[in-house]
Write an enzyme that holds these catalytic residues in place. Structure first.
Site, PDB file in Angstrom:
ATOM      1  N   GLY A 183     -15.860   2.610   3.301  1.00  0.00           N
ATOM      2  CA  GLY A 183     -14.031   3.433   2.867  1.00  0.00           C
ATOM      3  C   GLY A 183     -13.286   3.148   2.004  1.00  0.00           C
ATOM      4  O   GLY A 183     -12.600   3.188   1.814  1.00  0.00           O
ATOM      5  N   GLN A 184     -14.225   2.318   0.993  1.00  0.00           N
ATOM      6  CA  GLN A 184     -13.907   1.771   0.024  1.00  0.00           C
ATOM      7  C   GLN A 184     -13.241   2.966  -0.809  1.00  0.00           C
ATOM      8  O   GLN A 184     -14.052   4.027  -1.616  1.00  0.00           O
ATOM      9  CB  GLN A 184     -14.579   1.230  -1.017  1.00  0.00           C
ATOM     10  CG  GLN A 184     -14.043   0.810  -2.045  1.00  0.00           C
ATOM     11  CD  GLN A 184     -15.245  -0.255  -2.809  1.00  0.00           C
ATOM     12  OE1 GLN A 184     -16.048  -0.333  -2.405  1.00  0.00           O
ATOM     13  NE2 GLN A 184     -14.616  -1.337  -3.470  1.00  0.00           N
ATOM     14  N   SER A 185     -12.120   3.856  -1.493  1.00  0.00           N
ATOM     15  CA  SER A 185     -11.780   4.815  -2.045  1.00  0.00           C
ATOM     16  C   SER A 185     -11.146   4.557  -3.274  1.00  0.00           C
ATOM     17  O   SER A 185     -11.237   5.201  -4.360  1.00  0.00           O
ATOM     18  CB  SER A 185     -10.277   5.378  -1.274  1.00  0.00           C
ATOM     19  OG  SER A 185      -9.758   4.482  -1.303  1.00  0.00           O
ATOM     20  N   ASP A 239       1.187  -1.316  -0.096  1.00  0.00           N
ATOM     21  CA  ASP A 239       0.249  -0.011   0.386  1.00  0.00           C
ATOM     22  C   ASP A 239       0.647   1.314  -0.150  1.00  0.00           C
ATOM     23  O   ASP A 239       1.851   1.549   0.852  1.00  0.00           O
ATOM     24  CB  ASP A 239      -1.007   0.185   1.027  1.00  0.00           C
ATOM     25  CG  ASP A 239      -1.654   1.240   0.836  1.00  0.00           C
ATOM     26  OD1 ASP A 239      -2.957   0.636   0.845  1.00  0.00           O
ATOM     27  OD2 ASP A 239      -1.874   2.384   1.097  1.00  0.00           O
ATOM     28  N   ILE A 240      -0.065   2.094  -1.003  1.00  0.00           N
ATOM     29  CA  ILE A 240       1.279   3.127  -1.313  1.00  0.00           C
ATOM     30  C   ILE A 240       0.566   4.477   0.052  1.00  0.00           C
ATOM     31  O   ILE A 240       1.906   5.257   0.751  1.00  0.00           O
ATOM     32  CB  ILE A 240       0.632   3.738  -2.351  1.00  0.00           C
ATOM     33  CG1 ILE A 240       2.014   4.795  -2.679  1.00  0.00           C
ATOM     34  CG2 ILE A 240       0.084   5.465  -1.834  1.00  0.00           C
ATOM     35  CD1 ILE A 240       1.594   5.552  -4.444  1.00  0.00           C
ATOM     36  N   HIS A 287     -10.116  -5.301  -3.308  1.00  0.00           N
ATOM     37  CA  HIS A 287      -8.760  -5.543  -2.909  1.00  0.00           C
ATOM     38  C   HIS A 287      -9.371  -5.910  -1.504  1.00  0.00           C
ATOM     39  O   HIS A 287      -9.645  -5.583  -0.363  1.00  0.00           O
ATOM     40  CB  HIS A 287      -8.369  -4.370  -3.083  1.00  0.00           C
ATOM     41  CG  HIS A 287      -8.327  -3.040  -2.543  1.00  0.00           C
ATOM     42  ND1 HIS A 287      -9.730  -2.155  -3.243  1.00  0.00           N
ATOM     43  CD2 HIS A 287      -8.497  -2.295  -1.419  1.00  0.00           C
ATOM     44  CE1 HIS A 287      -9.948  -1.497  -2.933  1.00  0.00           C
ATOM     45  NE2 HIS A 287      -9.277  -0.902  -1.408  1.00  0.00           N
TER      46      HIS A 287
HETATM   47  P1  AMP Z   1      -9.636   1.457  -0.242  1.00  0.00           P
HETATM   48  O1  AMP Z   1      -9.628   2.308   0.902  1.00  0.00           O
HETATM   49  O2  AMP Z   1     -10.288   0.382   0.299  1.00  0.00           O
HETATM   50  O3  AMP Z   1     -10.826   1.296  -1.467  1.00  0.00           O
HETATM   51  O4  AMP Z   1      -8.237   1.141  -0.103  1.00  0.00           O
HETATM   52  C1  AMP Z   1      -7.702   2.235  -1.131  1.00  0.00           C
HETATM   53  C2  AMP Z   1      -5.905   1.902  -0.676  1.00  0.00           C
HETATM   54  O5  AMP Z   1      -5.235   2.119  -2.512  1.00  0.00           O
HETATM   55  C3  AMP Z   1      -5.784   2.596   0.130  1.00  0.00           C
HETATM   56  O6  AMP Z   1      -5.112   2.360   1.637  1.00  0.00           O
HETATM   57  C4  AMP Z   1      -4.742   3.272  -0.636  1.00  0.00           C
HETATM   58  O7  AMP Z   1      -3.785   3.602   0.077  1.00  0.00           O
HETATM   59  C5  AMP Z   1      -4.102   2.419  -1.397  1.00  0.00           C
HETATM   60  N1  AMP Z   1      -2.818   3.154  -2.277  1.00  0.00           N
HETATM   61  C6  AMP Z   1      -3.909   4.149  -3.607  1.00  0.00           C
HETATM   62  N2  AMP Z   1      -3.038   4.242  -4.842  1.00  0.00           N
HETATM   63  C7  AMP Z   1      -2.463   3.438  -4.805  1.00  0.00           C
HETATM   64  C8  AMP Z   1      -1.303   3.027  -5.412  1.00  0.00           C
HETATM   65  N3  AMP Z   1      -0.338   3.682  -6.665  1.00  0.00           N
HETATM   66  N4  AMP Z   1      -0.306   2.298  -5.048  1.00  0.00           N
HETATM   67  C9  AMP Z   1      -0.244   1.147  -3.478  1.00  0.00           C
HETATM   68  N5  AMP Z   1      -1.731   2.096  -3.426  1.00  0.00           N
HETATM   69  C10 AMP Z   1      -2.396   2.339  -3.285  1.00  0.00           C
END
Ligand code: AMP
Length: 116
Positions: A95-97, A32-33, A102
């Site tokens: 909380g999905q972004s 995760d970034i 995933h």
């Molecule tokens: P969610 O909020 O459950 O949808 O999780 C999305 C996750 O993706 C968050 O924890 C972000 O930090 C992660 N994320 C977003 N962009 C990237 C990226 N380019 N590489 C790795 N993780 C990412």
């Protein structure tokens, strides 16, 4: 099926570089970034599925495989014994972004309950 337009789609297609800790015919795992724990990995299916709400019955083995991959990564990275948490967020209140499903694998610290 439409092409995955999300950031994870770009990672899966190699348009955005992200080291893969796992890569098989069904899924990949990346870091995760913005890590929320000392170990924070994401298991991404190769099949494009926007949310858990869109799952079909035939996706059940894929979800089981993603969980299995997470357990193997926790072992490989050495935090399985101390414990870890698997999380899948669904929809905005969940909380999905990023709208490609995933599985979060979080480890290396004590987790709280209930989650925020
Ligand atoms: P969610 O909020 O459950 O949808 O999780 C999305 C996750 O993706 C968050 O924890 C972000 O930090 C992660 N994320 C977003 N962009 C990237 C990226 N380019 N590489 C790795 N993780 C990412």
């Amino acid at each position: 099926m439409s092409e995955n337009p999300t950031i994870f789609g770009k990672i899966l297609r190699g348009e955005i570089p992200a080291p893969r800790l796992w890569d098989d015919e069904h899924c990949i795992a990346i870091r995760d970034i913005s890590p929320a724990a000392p170990h924070h990995l994401l298991i991404l299916p190769k099949r494009f599925i926007t949310t858990l709400d869109e799952l079909e019955a035939t996706d059940a083995p894929l979800l089981g495989h993603m969980v299995f991959v997470a357990t193997q990564l926790a072992k490989q990275l050495g935090f399985a014994e101390s414990g870890y948490r698997l999380v899948m967020n669904c929809g905005s209140l969940g909380g999905q972004s990023v709208f490609h499903i995933h599985l979060h694998l979080l480890g290396g610290r004590s987790m709280q309950w209930p989650p925020g």
